[in-house]
Design a protein around this motif. Structure first.
Motif, PDB file in Angstrom:
ATOM      1  N   LYS A 198       2.826   2.493  14.832  1.00  0.00           N
ATOM      2  CA  LYS A 198       2.348   1.127  15.041  1.00  0.00           C
ATOM      3  C   LYS A 198       3.514   0.151  15.200  1.00  0.00           C
ATOM      4  CE  LYS A 198      -2.182   1.275  12.730  1.00  0.00           C
ATOM      5  NZ  LYS A 198      -2.970   0.558  13.758  1.00  0.00           N
ATOM      6  N   VAL A 199       4.566   0.341  14.397  1.00  0.00           N
ATOM      7  CA  VAL A 199       5.742  -0.518  14.520  1.00  0.00           C
ATOM      8  C   VAL A 199       6.395  -0.323  15.882  1.00  0.00           C
ATOM      9  CG1 VAL A 199       8.093  -0.888  13.654  1.00  0.00           C
ATOM     10  CG2 VAL A 199       6.179  -0.724  12.039  1.00  0.00           C
ATOM     11  N   ILE A 230      -0.108  -4.569   5.859  1.00  0.00           N
ATOM     12  CA  ILE A 230       0.565  -3.901   6.973  1.00  0.00           C
ATOM     13  C   ILE A 230       0.572  -4.757   8.240  1.00  0.00           C
ATOM     14  CG2 ILE A 230       0.353  -1.936   8.549  1.00  0.00           C
ATOM     15  CD1 ILE A 230      -0.043  -0.198   6.019  1.00  0.00           C
ATOM     16  N   PRO A 231      -0.501  -5.467   8.596  1.00  0.00           N
ATOM     17  CA  PRO A 231      -0.405  -6.345   9.772  1.00  0.00           C
ATOM     18  C   PRO A 231       0.700  -7.395   9.642  1.00  0.00           C
ATOM     19  CG  PRO A 231      -2.691  -5.993   9.196  1.00  0.00           C
ATOM     20  CD  PRO A 231      -1.892  -5.404   8.083  1.00  0.00           C
ATOM     21  N   ARG A 232       0.894  -7.913   8.453  1.00  0.00           N
ATOM     22  CA  ARG A 232       1.985  -8.878   8.233  1.00  0.00           C
ATOM     23  C   ARG A 232       3.351  -8.215   8.404  1.00  0.00           C
ATOM     24  NH1 ARG A 232       5.696  -8.264   4.413  1.00  0.00           N
ATOM     25  NH2 ARG A 232       4.135  -7.985   2.756  1.00  0.00           N
ATOM     26  N   LYS A 251      11.446  -0.946 -10.037  1.00  0.00           N
ATOM     27  CA  LYS A 251      10.321  -0.157  -9.551  1.00  0.00           C
ATOM     28  C   LYS A 251       9.630  -0.905  -8.416  1.00  0.00           C
ATOM     29  CE  LYS A 251       7.684   2.269 -12.273  1.00  0.00           C
ATOM     30  NZ  LYS A 251       6.647   2.656 -13.290  1.00  0.00           N
ATOM     31  N   ALA A 252       9.426  -0.207  -7.298  1.00  0.00           N
ATOM     32  CA  ALA A 252       8.725  -0.795  -6.152  1.00  0.00           C
ATOM     33  C   ALA A 252       7.222  -0.653  -6.331  1.00  0.00           C
ATOM     34  CB  ALA A 252       9.156  -0.109  -4.871  1.00  0.00           C
ATOM     35  N   ARG A 253       6.512  -1.582  -5.764  1.00  0.00           N
ATOM     36  CA  ARG A 253       5.057  -1.470  -5.708  1.00  0.00           C
ATOM     37  C   ARG A 253       4.661  -0.908  -4.340  1.00  0.00           C
ATOM     38  NH1 ARG A 253       2.567  -5.214  -2.524  1.00  0.00           N
ATOM     39  NH2 ARG A 253       3.759  -7.055  -1.913  1.00  0.00           N
ATOM     40  N   ALA A 254       3.483  -0.299  -4.295  1.00  0.00           N
ATOM     41  CA  ALA A 254       2.968   0.230  -3.030  1.00  0.00           C
ATOM     42  C   ALA A 254       2.528  -0.928  -2.135  1.00  0.00           C
ATOM     43  CB  ALA A 254       1.805   1.160  -3.288  1.00  0.00           C
ATOM     44  N   LEU A 255       2.979  -0.914  -0.901  1.00  0.00           N
ATOM     45  CA  LEU A 255       2.530  -1.911   0.076  1.00  0.00           C
ATOM     46  C   LEU A 255       1.030  -1.723   0.306  1.00  0.00           C
ATOM     47  CD1 LEU A 255       3.809  -4.082   2.068  1.00  0.00           C
ATOM     48  CD2 LEU A 255       3.634  -2.296   3.803  1.00  0.00           C
ATOM     49  N   ILE A 283       4.034  -5.618  10.312  1.00  0.00           N
ATOM     50  CA  ILE A 283       4.212  -5.380  11.751  1.00  0.00           C
ATOM     51  C   ILE A 283       4.567  -6.680  12.458  1.00  0.00           C
ATOM     52  CG2 ILE A 283       2.992  -4.697  13.856  1.00  0.00           C
ATOM     53  CD1 ILE A 283       1.476  -2.640  12.108  1.00  0.00           C
ATOM     54  N   ALA A 284       3.961  -7.783  12.035  1.00  0.00           N
ATOM     55  CA  ALA A 284       4.301  -9.083  12.617  1.00  0.00           C
ATOM     56  C   ALA A 284       5.758  -9.448  12.343  1.00  0.00           C
ATOM     57  CB  ALA A 284       3.373 -10.165  12.070  1.00  0.00           C
ATOM     58  N   ASP A 285       6.285  -9.044  11.180  1.00  0.00           N
ATOM     59  CA  ASP A 285       7.707  -9.281  10.885  1.00  0.00           C
ATOM     60  C   ASP A 285       8.594  -8.519  11.869  1.00  0.00           C
ATOM     61  OD1 ASP A 285       7.102 -10.935   8.737  1.00  0.00           O
ATOM     62  OD2 ASP A 285       7.414  -9.375   7.215  1.00  0.00           O
ATOM     63  N   TYR A 286       8.223  -7.292  12.178  1.00  0.00           N
ATOM     64  CA  TYR A 286       8.982  -6.517  13.172  1.00  0.00           C
ATOM     65  C   TYR A 286       8.888  -7.176  14.553  1.00  0.00           C
ATOM     66  CZ  TYR A 286      10.229  -2.435  10.349  1.00  0.00           C
ATOM     67  OH  TYR A 286      10.797  -1.582   9.422  1.00  0.00           O
ATOM     68  N   GLU A 287       7.714  -7.647  14.904  1.00  0.00           N
ATOM     69  CA  GLU A 287       7.549  -8.308  16.204  1.00  0.00           C
ATOM     70  C   GLU A 287       8.405  -9.563  16.289  1.00  0.00           C
ATOM     71  OE1 GLU A 287       3.094  -7.387  17.823  1.00  0.00           O
ATOM     72  OE2 GLU A 287       3.257  -8.728  16.094  1.00  0.00           O
ATOM     73  N   ARG A 288       8.412 -10.350  15.235  1.00  0.00           N
ATOM     74  CA  ARG A 288       9.223 -11.574  15.233  1.00  0.00           C
ATOM     75  C   ARG A 288      10.703 -11.234  15.369  1.00  0.00           C
ATOM     76  NH1 ARG A 288       9.067 -14.668   9.730  1.00  0.00           N
ATOM     77  NH2 ARG A 288      10.135 -12.716   9.164  1.00  0.00           N
TER      78      ARG A 288
END
Length: 362
Positions: free
Chosen positions: A208-209, A148-150, A139-143, A152-157
């Protein structure tokens, strides 16, 4: 009238033809998600594509739950991608990196037993591929909104690392039931904050991504993949024409170079269309190049480009056994058959040993 073999420009990327290689997970990286030298041979063999979209590539360990799939979050991974990209360029090709977060389709085994994240608390259907074989999903938990800023930072990296590795651009994976798709579609997204509820809220994260990735790579070198038509891995939407029409409009505002769409017909091999085609709405609202993907052969692909239904066609599974696919299409020859047993196996068999037409003749 446009032709499959006419050149096309996707933003800043000039393609010699309109036959793209779609992303194909093949499981040839290491257990720690580092690309291997064998992958350079595989991709270089297929450099005749107008553009190669790499196999889905994890932006973080949190987002990667497929055995032996590659990542692009570490320096070691970036260094391992460099000779692969160079091999494609040396063979005259172009390649973009597909940036992937699998969301609730990451099994807890990949996360030290911790639950995966999704738009809402949910459990994916069927079973996950793990290093110990298939297992039921956890079962996944809700982000949380403050995470969310973290994310998006993962996508930027990852986007920055793709540039460092030499890729010609990136494609954001927002399809097939993975994290961004889980936020976009209301079948999984049950949030009550500003990332859930209305269509405007549900497309907020992907927008945003896209803005963040385009800010690193340049919008002219950034594309995105959607899969609006029909349920995929437990993710569906009650009004895909409205949802993906707005998503396409937001991608136009960001200035993305292209949208690639997986849209099966009524008899799709992997998933069937549940509503009328969404691609016409996406094409109208986006305005830029739209690439379609799903069960195309040469004649159907040519007809789609001639009619204006698509600007180009991405082929997935045909590229497994046909490294010289554009040549086969140009000559009207049948496609070689692939071996499903080697789709995700490690090693060269069923990966780099499919012959080209020239080798077959020899």
């Amino acid at each position: 009238m446009p032709n499959l073999f006419d050149p096309i420009t996707l933003g800043a990327i000039e393609l010699p033809n309109r036959i793209l290689m779609a992303p194909l997970t093949r499981g040839r990286s290491t257990r720690t998600h580092v690309p291997t030298p064998l992958m350079a041979e595989y991709y270089a063999q297929r450099a005749g594509a107008g553009l190669i979209i790499s196999e889905a590539t994890g932006i973080s360990q949190e987002g990667l739950g497929w055995p032996y799939a590659p990542g692009i979050w570490s320096d070691e991974q970036v260094e391992a991608w460099k000779p692969i990209v160079k091999a494609v360029h040396d063979a005259g090709g172009r390649i973009v990196s597909q940036l992937w977060h699998m969301g609730y389709l990451v099994h807890p085994d990949f996360l030290g037993g911790e639950p995966p994240v999704s738009a809402s608390e949910a459990t994916a259907p069927d079973e996950a591929h793990t290093y110990e074989g298939k297992k039921p999903y956890g079962k996944a938990r809700a982000l949380r909104e403050d995470e969310i800023p973290r994310l998006i930072a993962d996508y930027e990296r990852a986007a920055r690392n793709a540039v460092a590795a030499g890729f010609d651009g990136v494609q954001i994976h927002a399809a097939n039931g993975y994290l961004l798709d889980e936020f976009i579609r209301d079948g999984v997204n049950k949030r009550s904050d500003r990332y859930g509820g209305s269509v405007e809220n549900r497309v907020r994260l992907v927008t945003k991504v896209a803005q963040a990735v385009a800010g690193v790579v340049g919008p002219e070198r950034t594309g995105i993949r959607f899969s609006p038509n029909g349920a995929i891995q437990g993710v569906d939407d009650s009004n895909p024409h409205e949802t993906f029409g707005l998503a396409a409009e937001m991608m136009e505002r960001v200035g993305l170079a292209f949208i690639e769409m997986r849209e099966p017909g009524p008899d799709g091999t992997f998933g069937k269309a549940s509503v009328a085609p969404v691609a016409p709405v996406v094409k109208e609202r986006f305005g830029g190049p739209v690439i379609l993907n799903c069960d195309y052969d040469g004649p159907r692909a040519q007809a789609a480009v001639e009619s204006g239904e698509a600007d180009a066609i991405a082929f997935g599974r045909p590229y497994i056994a046909n490294p010289d696919l554009p040549e086969r299409i140009s000559k009207g020859l049948p496609f070689a058959k692939d071996d499903i047993k080697t789709w995700y196996s490690q090693g060269p068999e069923g990966y780099v040993d499919y012959p080209t037409l020239g080798k077959q003749a020899a």
